[in-house]
Design a protein around this motif. Sequence first.
Motif, short mmCIF file in Angstrom:
data_model
loop_
_atom_site.label_atom_id
_atom_site.label_comp_id
_atom_site.label_asym_id
_atom_site.label_seq_id
_atom_site.Cartn_x
_atom_site.Cartn_y
_atom_site.Cartn_z
N MET A 117 -17.16 31.34 36.26
CA MET A 117 -17.38 31.15 34.85
C MET A 117 -18.78 30.59 34.63
SD MET A 117 -15.61 28.37 32.33
CE MET A 117 -14.34 29.39 31.66
N GLU A 118 -19.50 31.17 33.69
CA GLU A 118 -20.82 30.67 33.33
C GLU A 118 -20.74 29.94 32.01
OE1 GLU A 118 -23.59 33.91 33.36
OE2 GLU A 118 -23.91 33.69 35.52
N ILE A 119 -21.50 28.89 31.90
CA ILE A 119 -21.51 28.07 30.69
C ILE A 119 -22.97 27.80 30.34
CG2 ILE A 119 -21.36 25.86 31.85
CD1 ILE A 119 -18.97 25.78 29.47
N LEU A 120 -23.25 27.60 29.06
CA LEU A 120 -24.62 27.42 28.59
C LEU A 120 -24.96 25.94 28.48
CD1 LEU A 120 -24.52 30.04 25.71
CD2 LEU A 120 -25.50 30.34 27.98
N LEU A 121 -26.06 25.54 29.11
CA LEU A 121 -26.55 24.17 28.98
C LEU A 121 -27.23 23.98 27.62
CD1 LEU A 121 -28.09 23.62 32.51
CD2 LEU A 121 -25.91 22.76 31.66
N TYR A 141 -24.79 18.06 29.09
CA TYR A 141 -24.89 18.47 27.69
C TYR A 141 -24.86 19.99 27.63
CZ TYR A 141 -26.11 13.64 26.83
OH TYR A 141 -26.08 12.27 26.77
N PHE A 142 -23.98 20.53 26.79
CA PHE A 142 -23.79 21.96 26.69
C PHE A 142 -24.11 22.46 25.29
CE2 PHE A 142 -20.80 20.45 29.93
CZ PHE A 142 -21.27 21.16 31.02
N ASP A 143 -24.53 23.71 25.20
CA ASP A 143 -24.94 24.32 23.95
C ASP A 143 -23.75 24.60 23.04
OD1 ASP A 143 -27.59 25.45 22.85
OD2 ASP A 143 -26.10 26.99 22.36
N LYS A 144 -24.01 24.63 21.75
CA LYS A 144 -22.95 24.87 20.76
C LYS A 144 -22.45 26.31 20.79
CE LYS A 144 -26.23 25.94 17.13
NZ LYS A 144 -26.78 25.57 15.88
N GLU A 145 -23.17 27.22 21.46
CA GLU A 145 -22.74 28.61 21.54
C GLU A 145 -21.56 28.80 22.50
OE1 GLU A 145 -25.92 31.35 22.25
OE2 GLU A 145 -27.08 30.60 20.57
N ASN A 146 -21.24 27.79 23.29
CA ASN A 146 -20.06 27.85 24.15
C ASN A 146 -18.82 27.75 23.26
OD1 ASN A 146 -21.30 27.76 26.83
ND2 ASN A 146 -21.97 25.72 26.21
N MET A 172 -15.03 25.26 26.92
CA MET A 172 -15.30 23.85 27.19
C MET A 172 -14.05 23.14 27.68
SD MET A 172 -18.48 23.67 26.79
CE MET A 172 -18.52 21.97 27.26
N MET A 173 -12.91 23.45 27.09
CA MET A 173 -11.65 22.84 27.54
C MET A 173 -11.30 23.32 28.95
SD MET A 173 -10.51 20.71 25.30
CE MET A 173 -12.21 20.21 25.27
N ILE A 177 -24.01 19.46 19.75
CA ILE A 177 -23.91 19.90 21.14
C ILE A 177 -22.66 19.27 21.73
CG2 ILE A 177 -26.37 20.26 21.52
CD1 ILE A 177 -26.49 17.54 22.89
N TYR A 178 -22.24 19.75 22.87
CA TYR A 178 -21.10 19.17 23.57
C TYR A 178 -21.61 18.22 24.66
CZ TYR A 178 -18.34 22.99 21.57
OH TYR A 178 -17.71 23.87 20.72
N GLU A 179 -20.92 17.09 24.79
CA GLU A 179 -21.24 16.14 25.84
C GLU A 179 -20.03 15.99 26.74
OE1 GLU A 179 -23.21 11.84 25.67
OE2 GLU A 179 -21.13 11.83 25.00
#
Length: 80
Positions: free
Chosen positions: A1-5, A35-40, A45-46, A74-76
Amino acid sequence: MEILLARKELNVKPKKVTFEKLLDSLSSNKEEIFYFDKENSHKDMMSIVDKFEDAGYNVHFREVKYGLADEEYIYELHAL
């Protein structure tokens, strides 16, 4: 799985990272704040939170607002 920083500048595309890369970073530091981007998606994220917990880490997850508009967040994720 890839996630955006999270982006460091608004006009730059967010960088992709895999869960394994995050886990490697965490295993060397024992504690990390990501810290992750809001586009995720919230679902992704869960899923990341669940994966860290399955790996034996305690996780604190939240949305961080940096402006007044609804889309300015953003997500922390703090993993111990």
